[in-house]
Design an enzyme around this catalytic site. Structure first.
Site, PDB file in Angstrom:
ATOM      1  N   ASP A   1       0.842  -1.199   0.000  1.00 50.98           N
ATOM      2  CA  ASP A   1       0.000   0.000   0.000  1.00 50.98           C
ATOM      3  C   ASP A   1       0.878   1.250   0.000  1.00 50.98           C
ATOM      4  O   ASP A   1       2.009   1.226  -0.497  1.00 50.98           O
ATOM      5  CB  ASP A   1      -0.922  -0.043   1.225  1.00 50.98           C
ATOM      6  CG  ASP A   1      -2.271   0.612   0.975  1.00 50.98           C
ATOM      7  OD1 ASP A   1      -2.301   1.852   0.859  1.00 50.98           O
ATOM      8  OD2 ASP A   1      -3.286  -0.105   0.893  1.00 50.98           O
TER       9      ASP A   1
ATOM     10  N   HIS B   1      -3.639   5.864   3.811  1.00 53.98           N
ATOM     11  CA  HIS B   1      -4.405   4.741   3.285  1.00 53.98           C
ATOM     12  C   HIS B   1      -3.891   3.414   3.856  1.00 53.98           C
ATOM     13  O   HIS B   1      -4.666   2.585   4.353  1.00 53.98           O
ATOM     14  CB  HIS B   1      -4.320   4.735   1.755  1.00 53.98           C
ATOM     15  CG  HIS B   1      -5.274   3.797   1.084  1.00 53.98           C
ATOM     16  ND1 HIS B   1      -4.992   2.465   0.891  1.00 53.98           N
ATOM     17  CD2 HIS B   1      -6.497   4.005   0.529  1.00 53.98           C
ATOM     18  CE1 HIS B   1      -6.000   1.887   0.262  1.00 53.98           C
ATOM     19  NE2 HIS B   1      -6.936   2.803   0.032  1.00 53.98           N
TER      20      HIS B   1
ATOM     21  N   SER C   1     -11.365  -0.599  -0.560  1.00 58.10           N
ATOM     22  CA  SER C   1     -10.090  -0.686   0.150  1.00 58.10           C
ATOM     23  C   SER C   1     -10.305  -0.988   1.623  1.00 58.10           C
ATOM     24  O   SER C   1      -9.518  -1.706   2.254  1.00 58.10           O
ATOM     25  CB  SER C   1      -9.315   0.632   0.032  1.00 58.10           C
ATOM     26  OG  SER C   1      -8.827   0.832  -1.269  1.00 58.10           O
TER      27      SER C   1
END
Length: 461
Positions: free
Chosen positions: A185, A226, A400
């Protein structure tokens, strides 16, 4: 009904009009070669004709037996690359001396190479009998997410942990202990109090492909945070006052795909990162690879399938590493699955809200790689409370955010039964998923919503 029928006809027409790879150069690259000046350089991926037969390599290995699988698969992949790339590398080296090749990188996770060369060199290599296909090195943008907040105020709203019945699994004595999760990621903030003591540490637990940070961080332009958020959902603690992670006993390692500026990463770079996850220390005799990898990202391929990363995903599976990918945020259209989530070798995850409704943004099936059931599963992905960099917490939405619920559930399953094979994990998740809607499987929710308690109970020997 007429509208739906019309949409299906349109999508099927688009699918049949998708350019298929003919000859040795993909259509898009062929056009670019014609339009590029003779002295300019083009970045390409060369896939060789002969690939390692990994099914034969792992045949007869009982159970998961990850160390044995890893060793055999890595040795087979490296042997194939070493034996089959010698001739073409000699040609490339000669062209490099003459200035026609700027750089090249051989891969072993599949038999192929990255090459930056003039159009004439690329065309020349395409004529070789040992070359299967040459494609353009393409960009993968940073993942998308939607900052959001629930209607409730006051204490953090962790409906997602309750929904998949993770607490009830902890009561059985399984919390993910003994399982290593890979995070592919934007990075992970290793200083976050909910994540710091769950980092495996050492020299084989962090890869910053761009060489900007020697310790785990989370920085990638506007998508910063994220990776920290999804990691928190997988295995975060309760520093906020509530438990945020599905499998708080698991450990994590991470590879960072995007740089500090959040620039798109190239597929050639991702191939190298895939190799690192299979063998972080470069020694196949040691098992330092993760048990499962959380990939909360995709690249927009609507309405078709781009198989450029498929060889790497296959290698992971054969080695006993479980690949879990986001279905994509391209819904609510049919055939809106995004690669690599739409590969048959991945476990793809769509998103639901706290009413068990599939989120409008969640990509729908059927699978646009092979018309299979897609997504495989759905999981909570709307208003998910989890960790954020600098000791913070935020609510985010997206497929996600759904993926880490499945990854955390897999960690719980492997904690209960470390011998589960990739196929057994996948089948158990499907069989124990809770139905969403009237049909199972369906193009909206696959086999249903992940149920950690049901999956773990079915996994206990």
């Amino acid at each position: 009904m007429k509208i739906i029928t019309g949409m299906l006809i349109l999508v099927f027409t688009m699918l049949h009009c998708v350019p298929s790879y003919a000859g040795d150069v993909s259509p898009g690259l062929s056009e670019k070669l014609q339009a590029t000046a003779a002295s300019s350089m083009v970045s390409v991926i060369v896939r060789m004709s002969v690939q390692a037969n990994l099914k034969v390599t792992t045949e007869g290995i009982p159970g998961r037996n990850k160390l044995v699988r890893l060793k055999k698969v890595i040795q087979s992949l490296r042997k194939t690359a070493l034996e089959r790339q010698g001739s073409i590398i000699e040609v490339i080296k000669k062209e490099k001396v003459s200035g026609q090749v700027e750089c090249f990188t051989p891969f072993w996770i599949f038999n192929g190479l990255f090459l930056k060369a003039t159009p004439e060199v690329v065309k020349m290599l395409a004529l070789r009998e040992d070359v299967d296909l040459i494609t353009e090195d393409f960009s993968i943008p940073v993942p998308s997410f939607v900052q959001s907040s629930p209607l409730q105020v006051g204490t953090p709203y962790v409906w997602n942990i309750e929904k998949i019945r993770a607490r009830e699994v902890w009561d059985l004595g399984y919390d993910g202990s003994g399982v290593v999760v890979g995070i592919l990621d934007t990075g992970v903030d290793v200083t976050h109090p909910d994540l710091a003591d769950r980092y495996r540490g050492g020299d084989t637990s962090w890869l910053d492909f761009h060489g900007e940070h020697t310790v785990p961080v989370d920085a990638a332009g506007w998508a910063t945070g994220h990776g920290t958020h999804v990691t928190g959902t997988i295995l975060g603690g309760d520093r906020s006052g509530v438990p945020i992670g599905v499998a708080p006993g698991a450990q994590w390692i991470a590879a960072r795909m995007w740089n500090d500026a959040g620039d798109s990463v190239l597929s050639s770079e991702v191939h190298e990162i895939f190799e690192w996850f299979m063998d972080p220390d470069g020694d196949p005799e040691t098992d330092d690879a993760p048990d499962v990898v959380n990939c909360s990202w995709s690249f927009d391929t609507f309405p078709w399938c781009l198989p450029e990363l498929q060889d790497g995903v296959r290698a992971w599976r054969e080695a006993g590493i479980i690949p879990v990918f986001a279905a994509g945020n391209a819904g609510p259209f049919f055939f809106s699955g995004q690669s690599p989530g739409n590969y048959p070798e991945t476990i793809s995850v769509g998103a639901t809200n706290d009413f068990d409704w599939v989120a409008p943004f969640s990509s729908r099936g059927p699978g646009n790689c092979d018309l299979r059931t897609f997504p495989d599963l759905v999981a909570p992905g709307v208003n998910i409370f989890s960790a954020s960099p600098d000791d913070n917490y935020q609510y985010f939405s997206g497929t996600s955010q759904a993926v880490p619920h499945v990854v955390g559930t897999i960690a719980l399953m492997l904690s209960a039964n470390p011998d589960l094979t990739v196929e057994e994990v996948e089948l158990t998740l499907q069989q124990t998923a809770q139905p969403v809607g009237l049909f199972r499987p369906s193009v909206f929710s696959g086999w249903g919503q992940v149920d950690a308690l049901g999956a773990v109970r079915a996994s206990i020997p």
